[in-house]
Design a protein around this motif. Structure first.
Motif, PDB file in Angstrom:
ATOM      1  N   VAL A 134       0.847  -1.194   0.000  1.00 30.74           N
ATOM      2  CA  VAL A 134       0.000   0.000   0.000  1.00 30.74           C
ATOM      3  C   VAL A 134       0.880   1.241   0.000  1.00 30.74           C
ATOM      4  O   VAL A 134       1.761   1.395   0.842  1.00 30.74           O
ATOM      5  CB  VAL A 134      -0.937   0.007   1.231  1.00 30.74           C
ATOM      6  CG1 VAL A 134      -1.847   1.224   1.202  1.00 30.74           C
ATOM      7  CG2 VAL A 134      -1.764  -1.271   1.269  1.00 30.74           C
ATOM      8  N   LYS A 135       0.650   2.117  -0.976  1.00 31.82           N
ATOM      9  CA  LYS A 135       1.404   3.365  -1.085  1.00 31.82           C
ATOM     10  C   LYS A 135       0.434   4.540  -1.112  1.00 31.82           C
ATOM     11  O   LYS A 135      -0.684   4.426  -1.597  1.00 31.82           O
ATOM     12  CB  LYS A 135       2.256   3.379  -2.364  1.00 31.82           C
ATOM     13  CG  LYS A 135       3.357   2.338  -2.393  1.00 31.82           C
ATOM     14  CD  LYS A 135       4.156   2.460  -3.687  1.00 31.82           C
ATOM     15  CE  LYS A 135       5.285   1.437  -3.740  1.00 31.82           C
ATOM     16  NZ  LYS A 135       6.057   1.546  -5.004  1.00 31.82           N
ATOM     17  N   GLU A 136       0.904   5.663  -0.609  1.00 28.47           N
ATOM     18  CA  GLU A 136       0.099   6.885  -0.656  1.00 28.47           C
ATOM     19  C   GLU A 136       0.169   7.475  -2.055  1.00 28.47           C
ATOM     20  O   GLU A 136       1.253   7.663  -2.613  1.00 28.47           O
ATOM     21  CB  GLU A 136       0.610   7.901   0.364  1.00 28.47           C
ATOM     22  CG  GLU A 136      -0.216   9.180   0.390  1.00 28.47           C
ATOM     23  CD  GLU A 136       0.325  10.199   1.379  1.00 28.47           C
ATOM     24  OE1 GLU A 136      -0.222  11.320   1.442  1.00 28.47           O
ATOM     25  OE2 GLU A 136       1.312   9.882   2.070  1.00 28.47           O
ATOM     26  N   ASN A 137      -0.987   7.755  -2.628  1.00 32.85           N
ATOM     27  CA  ASN A 137      -1.053   8.350  -3.960  1.00 32.85           C
ATOM     28  C   ASN A 137      -1.152   9.861  -3.809  1.00 32.85           C
ATOM     29  O   ASN A 137      -2.227  10.416  -3.616  1.00 32.85           O
ATOM     30  CB  ASN A 137      -2.265   7.799  -4.714  1.00 32.85           C
ATOM     31  CG  ASN A 137      -2.311   8.291  -6.151  1.00 32.85           C
ATOM     32  OD1 ASN A 137      -1.322   8.808  -6.667  1.00 32.85           O
ATOM     33  ND2 ASN A 137      -3.451   8.136  -6.794  1.00 32.85           N
ATOM     34  N   LYS A 138      -0.024  10.515  -3.887  1.00 32.55           N
ATOM     35  CA  LYS A 138      -0.001  11.959  -3.689  1.00 32.55           C
ATOM     36  C   LYS A 138      -0.565  12.665  -4.914  1.00 32.55           C
ATOM     37  O   LYS A 138      -0.236  12.324  -6.048  1.00 32.55           O
ATOM     38  CB  LYS A 138       1.426  12.439  -3.420  1.00 32.55           C
ATOM     39  CG  LYS A 138       2.002  11.914  -2.113  1.00 32.55           C
ATOM     40  CD  LYS A 138       3.383  12.474  -1.858  1.00 32.55           C
ATOM     41  CE  LYS A 138       3.937  11.981  -0.525  1.00 32.55           C
ATOM     42  NZ  LYS A 138       5.293  12.510  -0.269  1.00 32.55           N
ATOM     43  N   LYS A 139      -1.415  13.645  -4.655  1.00 31.62           N
ATOM     44  CA  LYS A 139      -2.016  14.409  -5.734  1.00 31.62           C
ATOM     45  C   LYS A 139      -1.019  15.458  -6.206  1.00 31.62           C
ATOM     46  O   LYS A 139      -0.602  16.325  -5.439  1.00 31.62           O
ATOM     47  CB  LYS A 139      -3.303  15.081  -5.254  1.00 31.62           C
ATOM     48  CG  LYS A 139      -4.080  15.757  -6.360  1.00 31.62           C
ATOM     49  CD  LYS A 139      -5.390  16.318  -5.840  1.00 31.62           C
ATOM     50  CE  LYS A 139      -6.170  16.978  -6.958  1.00 31.62           C
ATOM     51  NZ  LYS A 139      -7.447  17.550  -6.476  1.00 31.62           N
ATOM     52  N   LEU A 140      -0.626  15.341  -7.473  1.00 35.97           N
ATOM     53  CA  LEU A 140       0.347  16.271  -8.031  1.00 35.97           C
ATOM     54  C   LEU A 140      -0.369  17.488  -8.564  1.00 35.97           C
ATOM     55  O   LEU A 140      -1.317  17.386  -9.354  1.00 35.97           O
ATOM     56  CB  LEU A 140       1.149  15.596  -9.152  1.00 35.97           C
ATOM     57  CG  LEU A 140       1.945  14.352  -8.725  1.00 35.97           C
ATOM     58  CD1 LEU A 140       2.620  13.736  -9.936  1.00 35.97           C
ATOM     59  CD2 LEU A 140       2.979  14.704  -7.672  1.00 35.97           C
ATOM     60  N   LYS A 141       0.092  18.639  -8.129  1.00 35.09           N
ATOM     61  CA  LYS A 141      -0.509  19.880  -8.604  1.00 35.09           C
ATOM     62  C   LYS A 141       0.036  20.218  -9.978  1.00 35.09           C
ATOM     63  O   LYS A 141       1.221  20.099 -10.237  1.00 35.09           O
ATOM     64  CB  LYS A 141      -0.183  21.012  -7.619  1.00 35.09           C
ATOM     65  CG  LYS A 141      -0.953  22.281  -7.891  1.00 35.09           C
ATOM     66  CD  LYS A 141      -0.679  23.289  -6.788  1.00 35.09           C
ATOM     67  CE  LYS A 141      -1.464  24.560  -7.024  1.00 35.09           C
ATOM     68  NZ  LYS A 141      -1.223  25.566  -5.981  1.00 35.09           N
TER      69      LYS A 141
END
Length: 692
Positions: free
Chosen positions: A513-520
């Motif tokens: 499980v990995k955090e899906n960071k929202k790219l701006k």
């Protein structure tokens, strides 16, 4: 009492067994009063408490008995005092007799309105029904209930019974509980009474209806099975979306001495010619235009009426199909209900026979519906039988709209079977995923369903009403934190999560499980894209080249704090992209607005128009990215007014030629501007605001 008004008497049990539920009862009853102040401010409400130490009601003085029943408030129009009194209910010390409370409430309604009043009269009983009711002087308790039910019917009084405990929970004496449930069930069978069980604070919040919406038929006519078989039916809306109350603009410009001022803001529109902005175009000289590529095609109302589709009113059967062929996700919009024409026994018999045979054969009907003459569109939907299990409720049908081919959205997702064997899930991972999905079931076998739709309120609306009530007393009060009851609707249930912790852990252990960071989206990429609402011509905003990219990166590195004169767009983008504080976004937008206005103030030459357009395009893109559409839309309105005041009408025409538009809902969900309004903004002048 007028037909559209309601008289409601709340019968609240405050006895010892109800003490743990009283805080939630206070919330739900006070919230009901708040909603009535918003929706139905001329409705009347009375409050009766039972299980109290004191006794205060007219029947005790007149005939005796009815002890430990207190009329907290006589029936009168809702006001702020009602809200406050319901927020501080006393705790009683005696067992509550709900039948005494019902009789006292009925007596209040009968004395106030009698039989001649045609308005809505309603009793609402909130109790746990754990305490026994007294034996009558004559006859049995059932006989007494039947007599009271007949009086309710005679005077047009409806009742809701909300029992605050589980249907099968082992609270109190089982014999007493069963007897009370049986007596309340007689009410529901003999009168138009509603009987519901409430197990938790969430269900209590949604069980008490604020207002009874008067049903209005959307169709009265024949359900045409064939040319020789037609059934008289009425069609009502079964469900509809609950929306925010309409909030009207309020003006404080009226003199304080004017007692008759409505403080209403009226909006008037003026349409002016593009060739001569000073000339107002009257309604008879206007015609609608529709875009066809770069061309605008005018179509008059007479021509539009001539090509409109005008089907005949009617409901016709197209055919029957197996119920399994109509999947639940096909349903669209609200649900309607078909009933037999009231007072028509032949229609009732036909509807019942058709519904029961369809239920027996597991069939549904496909209908073609036109609810009114010249409706303009045809509805195709599915008719599902609704067979009643109660003697006083007739059989009926539910109707759901089905999609046309243009309404269907097919989403194609790749199958795991197309992936290499090395990345396909193994049996252990598949089982862990299956268990993980199954744990989200709100209605597991053998248990009551959580968050039942019929008794779960909309948390957004509930919080809005509570804020309105708070602001009415304390205008400067901050938004309060989310109530614990509403948290249970909007957030995961901690108890459920703790019970399923082993399933969650097993799922996490089987997968990485990995955090899906929202790219701006970078501002450089943003500027390279063509902006919606603007042509990409020679006068369009400059797209930065390699040197500009370096300039933006350098500006971000040194943390620009002000828009300069050398590279204003790059400075603006750098301030927008600063992540150390959200205040930089507001500051950058404000300074860019000032920059544009100063540019137009300094000179009237048309040579500065392309540069002003560059600044506007940059501002527009940033407002879309930062979800601030209102900032740009309001400024564009102000800019057009500013241009007209300074005789810069050519600037508005220049913006129109470049198709710079308002930010619509399609581009930003927070926008209040539709696509049509955005496209026609620069053609249609600003509205004039008048305060009365």
């Amino acid at each position: 009492m007028a037909r559209n008004k309601e008289a409601l008497v709340l019968l609240i049990d405050v006895g010892p067994t109800m003490h743990k539920y009283i805080p939630e009862a206070e919330k739900v009853c006070s919230m009901l009063a708040v909603k009535k102040l918003i929706y139905k401010k001329y409705d009347s409400v009375g409050v009766v408490l039972f299980g109290t130490e004191d006794t205060k009601n007219e029947l005790t003085k007149e005939v005796g008995g009815y002890e430990h029943v207190v009329v907290l408030r006589d029936i009168r129009v809702v006001d702020g005092d009602l809200v406050e009194s319901l927020q501080q209910l006393p705790r009683g010390t005696f067992s509550g007799d709900f039948l005494d409370a019902i009789i006292v409430g009925m007596d209040m309604l009968i004395k106030k309105y009698d039989k001649t009043e045609k308005g809505k009269k309603r009793l609402c009983l909130i109790t746990d029904a754990l305490c026994p009711i007294k034996e009558p002087y004559e006859g049995t308790k059932e006989d007494q209930i039947i007599t009271i039910a007949e009086q309710m019917t005679a005077y047009g009084i409806r009742m809701e019974s909300i029992v605050v405990r589980g249907r099968h929970r082992g609270e109190g004496n089982k014999k007493i509980v069963d007897e009370n449930d049986h007596l309340l069930d007689i009410f529901s069978k003999k009168t138009r009474a509603k009987f519901v069980y409430v197990e938790n604070p969430i269900s209590l919040l949604g069980a008490l209806r604020t207002r009874n919406i008067v049903p209005v038929t959307i169709f009265r006519g024949d359900l045409e099975i064939s040319s020789k078989l037609k059934i008289k039916v009425w069609v009502y809306k079964k469900t509809s979306e609950e929306k925010f109350p309409s909030l009207k603009k309020y003006s404080d410009k009226a003199p304080s001495t004017d007692k008759f001022a409505t403080h209403e803001v009226k909006v008037d529109y003026e349409y002016k010619s593009i060739e001569d902005p000073r000339k107002v175009v009257p309604p008879e000289q206007r015609i609608k235009g529709y875009r066809y590529g770069p061309q605008v095609v005018p179509i008059s109302s007479a021509e539009w009426d001539a090509v409109k589709f005008k089907p005949e009113k009617g409901v016709k059967l197209l055919g029957f199909t197996n119920a399994d062929n109509i999947l639940r996700h096909y349903y669209m919009r609200d649900v309607n209900i078909f009933i037999a024409e009231p007072g028509n026994p032949k229609a009732s018999l036909a509807v019942s026979a058709l519904a029961r045979v369809m239920k027996e054969m597991n069939k549904v009907a496909i209908l073609r519906c036109v609810w009114r003459q010249a409706q303009g569109n045809v509805t195709v939907g599915v008719l599902t039988p609704n067979v009643s299990d109660r003697d006083n409720i007739c059989d009926s049908f539910y109707f759901n709209v089905l999609p046309y081919a243009e309404d269907v959205r097919e989403f194609q997702f790749p199958s795991f079977s197309n992936l290499p064997a090395s990345v396909q899930p193994n049996q252990l991972q598949q089982e862990a995923a299956d268990n993980f999905v199954s744990m989200f079931d709100l209605a597991p076998s053998g248990q009551e369903e959580a968050l039942l739709p019929n008794s779960t309120p909309n948390p957004v609306l509930e919080r809005f009403y509570r804020l309105v009530e708070l602001k009415s007393k304390h205008p400067d009060a901050a938004v309060p934190p989310l109530d614990e009851t509403l948290k249970k609707i909007t957030e995961p249930d901690p108890e459920l999560v703790s019970k399923r912790k082993s399933v969650i852990d097993a799922f996490c252990n089987c997968f990485e499980v990995k955090e899906n960071k929202k790219l701006k989206k970078s501002n450089r990429q943003l500027l390279r894209e063509k902006p919606s609402g603007s042509d990409q011509g020679e006068d369009y905003a400059h797209i930065p080249d390699k040197s500009d990219t370096n300039a933006i990166e350098h500006a971000s590195a040194v943390k620009i704090e002000k828009i300069g004169d050398l590279t204003p767009i790059q400075d603006f983008e750098a301030m927008i992209s600063r992540g150390d504080s959200p205040e930089w976004v507001d500051k950058a937008i404000k300074e860019m607005k000032t920059k544009i206005l100063e540019l137009l103030k300094d000179t009237s030459s048309e040579k500065i128009y392309p540069k002003a357009l560059e600044y506007l395009v940059a501002l527009r893109k940033a407002c879309i990215l930062e979800q601030e559409p209102k900032e740009f839309n309001d400024f564009l309105h102000h800019l057009c007014e500013f241009s007209q005041e300074r005789n810069l009408t050519r600037f508005c025409e220049f913006l129109a030629s470049k198709e710079l538009t308002l930010i619509s809902k399609t581009e930003a969900v927070d926008s209040e501007v539709s696509d049509d309004e955005a496209r026609t903004f620069l053609i249609k002048p600003e509205p004039k605001m008048e305060c009365t």
